[in-house]
Design a protein around this motif. Sequence first.
Motif, mmCIF file in Angstrom:
data_model
loop_
_atom_site.group_PDB
_atom_site.id
_atom_site.type_symbol
_atom_site.label_atom_id
_atom_site.label_comp_id
_atom_site.label_asym_id
_atom_site.label_seq_id
_atom_site.Cartn_x
_atom_site.Cartn_y
_atom_site.Cartn_z
ATOM 1 N N MET A 1 0.834 -1.200 0.000
ATOM 2 C CA MET A 1 0.000 0.000 0.000
ATOM 3 C C MET A 1 0.872 1.254 0.000
ATOM 4 N N GLN A 2 1.938 1.240 0.764
ATOM 5 C CA GLN A 2 2.859 2.390 0.783
ATOM 6 C C GLN A 2 3.429 2.639 -0.609
ATOM 7 N N PHE A 3 3.837 1.568 -1.268
ATOM 8 C CA PHE A 3 4.440 1.696 -2.588
ATOM 9 C C PHE A 3 3.448 2.275 -3.590
ATOM 10 N N LEU A 4 2.206 1.821 -3.522
ATOM 11 C CA LEU A 4 1.208 2.205 -4.516
ATOM 12 C C LEU A 4 0.463 3.491 -4.168
ATOM 13 N N ARG A 5 0.662 3.998 -2.950
ATOM 14 C CA ARG A 5 -0.138 5.141 -2.493
ATOM 15 C C ARG A 5 -0.093 6.342 -3.453
ATOM 16 N N PRO A 6 1.055 6.706 -4.042
ATOM 17 C CA PRO A 6 1.025 7.859 -4.963
ATOM 18 C C PRO A 6 0.023 7.691 -6.101
ATOM 19 N N LEU A 7 -0.108 6.470 -6.615
ATOM 20 C CA LEU A 7 -1.085 6.228 -7.680
ATOM 21 C C LEU A 7 -2.502 6.216 -7.135
ATOM 22 N N LEU A 8 -2.673 5.681 -5.931
ATOM 23 C CA LEU A 8 -4.001 5.603 -5.345
ATOM 24 C C LEU A 8 -4.530 6.990 -5.006
ATOM 25 N N ASP B 1 -5.351 2.828 -13.352
ATOM 26 C CA ASP B 1 -5.818 1.664 -12.622
ATOM 27 C C ASP B 1 -4.631 0.770 -12.282
ATOM 28 N N ILE B 2 -4.849 -0.120 -11.326
ATOM 29 C CA ILE B 2 -3.787 -1.017 -10.869
ATOM 30 C C ILE B 2 -4.309 -2.444 -10.866
ATOM 31 N N GLU B 3 -3.494 -3.361 -11.345
ATOM 32 C CA GLU B 3 -3.772 -4.788 -11.235
ATOM 33 C C GLU B 3 -2.684 -5.414 -10.373
ATOM 34 N N PRO C 1 3.869 4.361 -18.642
ATOM 35 C CA PRO C 1 4.253 5.750 -18.338
ATOM 36 C C PRO C 1 4.236 6.093 -16.852
ATOM 37 N N ALA C 2 3.373 5.423 -16.069
ATOM 38 C CA ALA C 2 3.268 5.764 -14.651
ATOM 39 C C ALA C 2 4.387 5.148 -13.814
ATOM 40 N N LEU C 3 5.089 4.171 -14.363
ATOM 41 C CA LEU C 3 6.050 3.436 -13.542
ATOM 42 C C LEU C 3 7.262 4.280 -13.174
ATOM 43 N N ALA C 4 7.795 5.032 -14.118
ATOM 44 C CA ALA C 4 8.986 5.845 -13.831
ATOM 45 C C ALA C 4 8.708 6.844 -12.716
ATOM 46 N N ASP C 5 7.553 7.500 -12.765
ATOM 47 C CA ASP C 5 7.208 8.461 -11.716
ATOM 48 C C ASP C 5 7.031 7.771 -10.375
ATOM 49 N N LEU C 6 6.454 6.575 -10.398
ATOM 50 C CA LEU C 6 6.233 5.842 -9.156
ATOM 51 C C LEU C 6 7.562 5.444 -8.517
ATOM 52 N N LEU C 7 8.485 4.963 -9.313
ATOM 53 C CA LEU C 7 9.796 4.588 -8.779
ATOM 54 C C LEU C 7 10.565 5.821 -8.305
ATOM 55 N N ALA C 8 10.415 6.925 -9.010
ATOM 56 C CA ALA C 8 11.082 8.157 -8.597
ATOM 57 C C ALA C 8 10.523 8.652 -7.269
ATOM 58 N N ALA C 9 9.218 8.474 -7.065
ATOM 59 C CA ALA C 9 8.599 8.881 -5.796
ATOM 60 C C ALA C 9 9.151 8.053 -4.644
ATOM 61 N N GLN C 10 9.417 6.769 -4.875
ATOM 62 C CA GLN C 10 9.975 5.927 -3.816
ATOM 63 C C GLN C 10 11.398 6.369 -3.491
ATOM 64 N N ALA C 11 12.157 6.699 -4.531
ATOM 65 C CA ALA C 11 13.551 7.099 -4.310
ATOM 66 C C ALA C 11 13.637 8.412 -3.543
ATOM 67 N N SER C 12 12.739 9.360 -3.884
ATOM 68 C CA SER C 12 12.770 10.652 -3.197
ATOM 69 C C SER C 12 12.217 10.557 -1.799
ATOM 70 N N GLY C 13 11.341 9.547 -1.560
ATOM 71 C CA GLY C 13 10.774 9.388 -0.240
ATOM 72 C C GLY C 13 11.754 8.777 0.713
#
Length: 290
Positions: free
Chosen positions: A108-115, A121-123, A278-290
């Motif tokens: 949930m922490q990992f996916l929270r930026p998208l949520l 959507d997420i599968e 397209p959403a994956l790069a931003d999601l990984l960048a959010a984890q790195a900055s967090g």
Amino acid sequence: MGPLNYHHLRYFHEVAREGHLGRAADRMNVSQSALSIQVKQLEERLGHPLFDRVGRRLVLTEAGRIALDHADRIFGAGEELLASLRGESTAQPLRVGALSTLSRNFQMQFLRPLLVDGACDIELKSGNMSVLLDALRALTLDVVLTTDVPQGAEADDLAAQRVAEQAVGLHGAPARLSHSSLRDTLASEPLILPTDGAIRAGLQALAQRLDVVPRVVADVDDMAMVRLLAREGVGLAVAPAVVLADEIASGRLASAPFDLPIRTRFYAVTIRRRFPHPALADLLAAQASG
């Protein structure tokens, strides 16, 4: 019924949107007669009239409305296909695989930026490492979350990015945490131990250093079950605090006031793709900055 001619469907779509044969013909730079023939051929193909003429306007019949609804979806899907190949579309769900033993709270922490922003959507799919990596290579997953970095030959085509690192502690009912030292706690209280290799190896090394033999009452391959057993008072969970974050926040469970020299790392495993989501790069960048 043979294959549908999508050129006919495109002409019909324009006429239905304009509601007027002449305006649609001008828009498509064709003659009215040619456009009329295309629509008539589609009607013959479908076996139903698609328009009624009301004055100078063309009004959709019931069959025409059904055809227009399908045409919208078909041509919309085509636009999404083009956008996806340009790397601009997030209409495709992000497909995430997670090791079946992985903490749900961490997921949930990992996916929270998208949520939070609802960007796409997420599968979610869980399984063992082999199954998940096979799915990643087959391009049916975009990313795999795990606490283990793929090793050896299976890792040649993969990239593992560390997205989080958390301390492992002892967590359980407050009554079990009254001991004055870490050694006394490990010697006196039953432990709930996940099968995570790093945690088990760390606990073993710690026990040897303290010259104590811990009593493990539950070996668990699912962090959700580690959480439930700790809630039931079975013993102290050896786990990152994120696994029991809700219970700790509510005061139902507490953390021992001793630092363990054990840390667990969380990784996002990806494979090189020409068209990554397209959403994956931003999601990984959010984890790195967090």
